[in-house]
Design an enzyme around this catalytic site. Structure first.
Site, PDB file in Angstrom:
ATOM      1  CE  LYS A 118      -4.548   0.991   0.104  1.00 51.65           C
ATOM      2  NZ  LYS A 118      -5.517   0.185  -0.518  1.00 51.65           N
TER       3      LYS A 118
HETATM    4  P1  NAD Z   1     -13.041   7.576  -2.723  1.00 51.88           P
HETATM    5  O1  NAD Z   1     -12.162   8.812  -2.202  1.00 51.88           O
HETATM    6  O2  NAD Z   1     -13.443   7.607  -3.964  1.00 51.88           O
HETATM    7  O3  NAD Z   1     -14.286   7.800  -1.987  1.00 51.88           O
HETATM    8  C1  NAD Z   1     -14.377   7.903  -0.468  1.00 51.88           C
HETATM    9  C2  NAD Z   1     -15.932   8.222   0.024  1.00 51.88           C
HETATM   10  O4  NAD Z   1     -16.062   8.382   1.382  1.00 51.88           O
HETATM   11  C3  NAD Z   1     -16.065   9.836  -0.311  1.00 51.88           C
HETATM   12  O5  NAD Z   1     -17.361   9.953  -0.873  1.00 51.88           O
HETATM   13  C4  NAD Z   1     -15.991  10.527   0.876  1.00 51.88           C
HETATM   14  O6  NAD Z   1     -16.567  11.605   1.097  1.00 51.88           O
HETATM   15  C5  NAD Z   1     -16.480   9.499   1.900  1.00 51.88           C
HETATM   16  N1  NAD Z   1     -16.168   9.570   3.163  1.00 51.88           N
HETATM   17  C6  NAD Z   1     -14.878   9.892   3.778  1.00 51.88           C
HETATM   18  N2  NAD Z   1     -15.211   9.791   5.196  1.00 51.88           N
HETATM   19  C7  NAD Z   1     -16.625   9.455   5.583  1.00 51.88           C
HETATM   20  C8  NAD Z   1     -17.215   9.529   6.422  1.00 51.88           C
HETATM   21  N3  NAD Z   1     -16.638   9.514   8.038  1.00 51.88           N
HETATM   22  N4  NAD Z   1     -18.570   9.339   6.638  1.00 51.88           N
HETATM   23  C9  NAD Z   1     -19.103   9.174   5.228  1.00 51.88           C
HETATM   24  N5  NAD Z   1     -18.486   9.161   4.389  1.00 51.88           N
HETATM   25  C10 NAD Z   1     -17.144   9.363   4.155  1.00 51.88           C
HETATM   26  O7  NAD Z   1     -12.446   6.245  -2.022  1.00 51.88           O
HETATM   27  P2  NAD Z   1     -12.803   5.018  -2.670  1.00 51.88           P
HETATM   28  O8  NAD Z   1     -11.789   4.537  -3.856  1.00 51.88           O
HETATM   29  O9  NAD Z   1     -14.191   4.674  -2.973  1.00 51.88           O
HETATM   30  O10 NAD Z   1     -12.475   3.821  -1.465  1.00 51.88           O
HETATM   31  C11 NAD Z   1     -13.264   3.657  -0.324  1.00 51.88           C
HETATM   32  C12 NAD Z   1     -12.944   2.535   0.490  1.00 51.88           C
HETATM   33  O11 NAD Z   1     -12.836   1.452  -0.533  1.00 51.88           O
HETATM   34  C13 NAD Z   1     -11.554   2.683   1.162  1.00 51.88           C
HETATM   35  O12 NAD Z   1     -11.517   1.970   2.306  1.00 51.88           O
HETATM   36  C14 NAD Z   1     -10.894   1.935   0.123  1.00 51.88           C
HETATM   37  O13 NAD Z   1      -9.551   1.457   0.515  1.00 51.88           O
HETATM   38  C15 NAD Z   1     -11.351   0.815  -0.319  1.00 51.88           C
HETATM   39  N6  NAD Z   1     -11.161  -0.128  -1.489  1.00 51.88           N
HETATM   40  C16 NAD Z   1     -11.199   0.826  -2.653  1.00 51.88           C
HETATM   41  C17 NAD Z   1     -10.745   0.443  -3.925  1.00 51.88           C
HETATM   42  C18 NAD Z   1     -10.803   1.078  -5.197  1.00 51.88           C
HETATM   43  O14 NAD Z   1     -10.574   0.372  -6.251  1.00 51.88           O
HETATM   44  N7  NAD Z   1     -10.945   2.294  -5.018  1.00 51.88           N
HETATM   45  C19 NAD Z   1     -10.494  -1.091  -3.924  1.00 51.88           C
HETATM   46  C20 NAD Z   1     -10.879  -1.812  -2.875  1.00 51.88           C
HETATM   47  C21 NAD Z   1     -11.089  -1.287  -1.549  1.00 51.88           C
END
Ligand code: NAD
Length: 423
Positions: A118
């Site tokens: 990561k």
């Molecule tokens: P992103 O930045 O696109 O979206 C994150 C979202 O969460 C945003 O809408 C933000 O406003 C919201 N957020 C943050 N804190 C918050 C809170 N306290 N309450 C409510 N909403 C909140 O990120 P993403 O890529 O969608 O990733 C989200 C999660 O999924 C992370 O844990 C990431 O590690 C995991 N993940 C992502 C991927 C990927 O391909 N992008 C793959 C596997 C896992």
């Protein structure tokens, strides 16, 4: 309507140290179950390589900021290190280590030949313009260059980064190498296969529908986080017949008991930058979303969202972890005691890394499969992994998280033992 969007991370987000403690606790439980010795246990709890870098960024007005960046390779016994890159102000070395460890288990559980890594930069990307973001990304690549490479460590998008970030990384790395090396990242080019976040959401949908154990028609859903993973997960679950009644982002939550018009909501978010203020839904507090009487709750924001403080009020029958590490061990116990099934992150959100792997295989072989072939392979891998985890959980009386970790940690431990320790 103008809405104040808090710039600080809400207090419910745990610190990086807490995220690492959670990851180590989950490893410890699996190690106990597998009867692993102290040496192996310590080795699996310790990253192979960690790099902390200072990244100077030239700002548009000419002044220079310096931000901290990290890349952690937790384990490389089963293949090159694989894992996302996060731009978020709360990022620190402990959080990145915890997330790298999670990637090791996720890849091992899906049985794809990757280790876990990561990366993170402690910056709020919303405070940078596009040129500043590009300079930051390219400079970060230069700082971590010795750890990278298509056979070594392959980043992908995560919180605060996207395909544009990956394209800059690809270019910065290739410029240094003197020739194009598209296998150094995944998720840089949407279109060939479903985008990585799209694949993550597709995987969350597959996991949720499998765990639901009934027709999805009318099943109610609440999603925390309306970013890359959360927004598409909401859409895919709605496409399957579920009723998505609430979603949230940093600004707050919106709720429509009859089901949200997700296309309308996305249009509002594109215009305003946040979900709050969407006029066809009621506003809810962050915590109220967790307390809704829904069939499925999908945390898809950050780690530490469901803790011992709010877990007793969770009424969802099913929690499907789109985010990495959203549930603390204390919350896990409370949810289990209350009869809520938790589909853990390393199973539920593995669709993204599976499609990343399929994309990387194609790039490394300079040979393209059809989108349908890649999607079918991802569905098969998700379904096979889900069946393996639920079978072991039922046979040994484990939660799905415990069973998933037993399988994953067992595979990585076996790889260590087979190869033995050098020298
Ligand atoms: P992103 O930045 O696109 O979206 C994150 C979202 O969460 C945003 O809408 C933000 O406003 C919201 N957020 C943050 N804190 C918050 C809170 N306290 N309450 C409510 N909403 C909140 O990120 P993403 O890529 O969608 O990733 C989200 C999660 O999924 C992370 O844990 C990431 O590690 C995991 N993940 C992502 C991927 C990927 O391909 N992008 C793959 C596997 C896992």
């Amino acid at each position: 309507m103008s809405v104040m969007v808090p710039s600080k991370t809400p207090a419910q987000i745990t610190s990086g140290r807490q995220a690492l403690d959670t990851a180590l606790y989950q490893l410890g439980q699996a190690a106990d179950h597998l009867g692993l010795g102290d040496g192996l246990r310590t080795m699996l709890g310790t990253p192979r390589r960690s790099l902390t870098v200072s990244v100077p960024v030239r700002r548009a007005d000419g002044h220079m900021d310096v931000v901290q960046g990290y890349r952690v390779q937790h384990n490389v016994s089963r293949g090159p290190a694989k894992g996302g890159l996060r731009f978020h102000p709360g990022t620190d070395i402990h959080q990145v280590t915890a997330l790298a460890m999670g990637m090791t288990w996720k890849c091992a559980l899906a049985d794809i030949p990757y280790g876990g890594a990561k990366g993170g930069v402690a910056v709020d990307p919303a405070t940078l313009d596009i040129r500043e973001l590009e300079r930051l990304t390219r400079r970060y690549v230069n700082e971590i260059l010795p750890m990278m490479g298509p056979d070594n460590d392959i980043p992908s998008p995560d919180v605060g980064t996207d395909e544009r970030t990956m394209a800059w990384i690809l270019d910065a790395y290739s410029v240094n190498a003197g020739h194009a090396l598209p296998g150094v990242v995944t998720g840089a080019a949407p279109g060939d296969s479903p985008g990585q976040a799209g694949a993550t959401s597709r995987g969350v949908q597959i996991a949720a529908l499998s765990a639901l154990g009934r027709s999805p028609e009318g099943a109610t859903v609440a999603v925390q986080g309306f970013g890359k993973v959360g927004a598409l997960t909401a859409q895919y679950l709605a496409d399957a017949g579920c009723k998505v009644v609430a979603v949230s982002d940093l600004s707050g939550a919106v709720y429509a008991p009859g089901g949200l018009d997700l296309a309308g909501l996305r249009a509002w978010v594109a215009e305003s930058g946040h979900v709050l203020g969407y006029r066809h839904a009621d506003a809810l507090g962050h915590d109220e979303l967790f307390e809704l009487d829904v069939d499925v709750l999908v945390p898809a924001a950050l780690e530490g969202a469901i803790t011992e403080a709010n877990a007793p009020r969770v009424r969802a029958r099913l929690v499907v972890e789109g985010a990495n590490g959203p549930t603390t061990p204390e919350a896990d116990e409370i949810l289990t005691a209350n009869g809520t099934t938790v589909v853990p992150d390393i199973l539920a959100n593995a669709g993204g890394v599976i499609v990343s792997y399929l994309e990387w295989v194609q790039v490394m072989q300079a040979y393209s499969w059809s989108v349908e072939q890649a999607e079918r392979r991802m569905r098969d891998l998700m379904a096979g992994t889900y069946a393996e985890v639920t079978t072991l959980a039922a046979r040994r009386g484990l939660t799905l998280r415990q069973a998933a970790h037993v399988i994953a940690v067992g595979r990585v431990a076996e790889a260590h033992q087979t190869r033995a320790l050098l020298p």
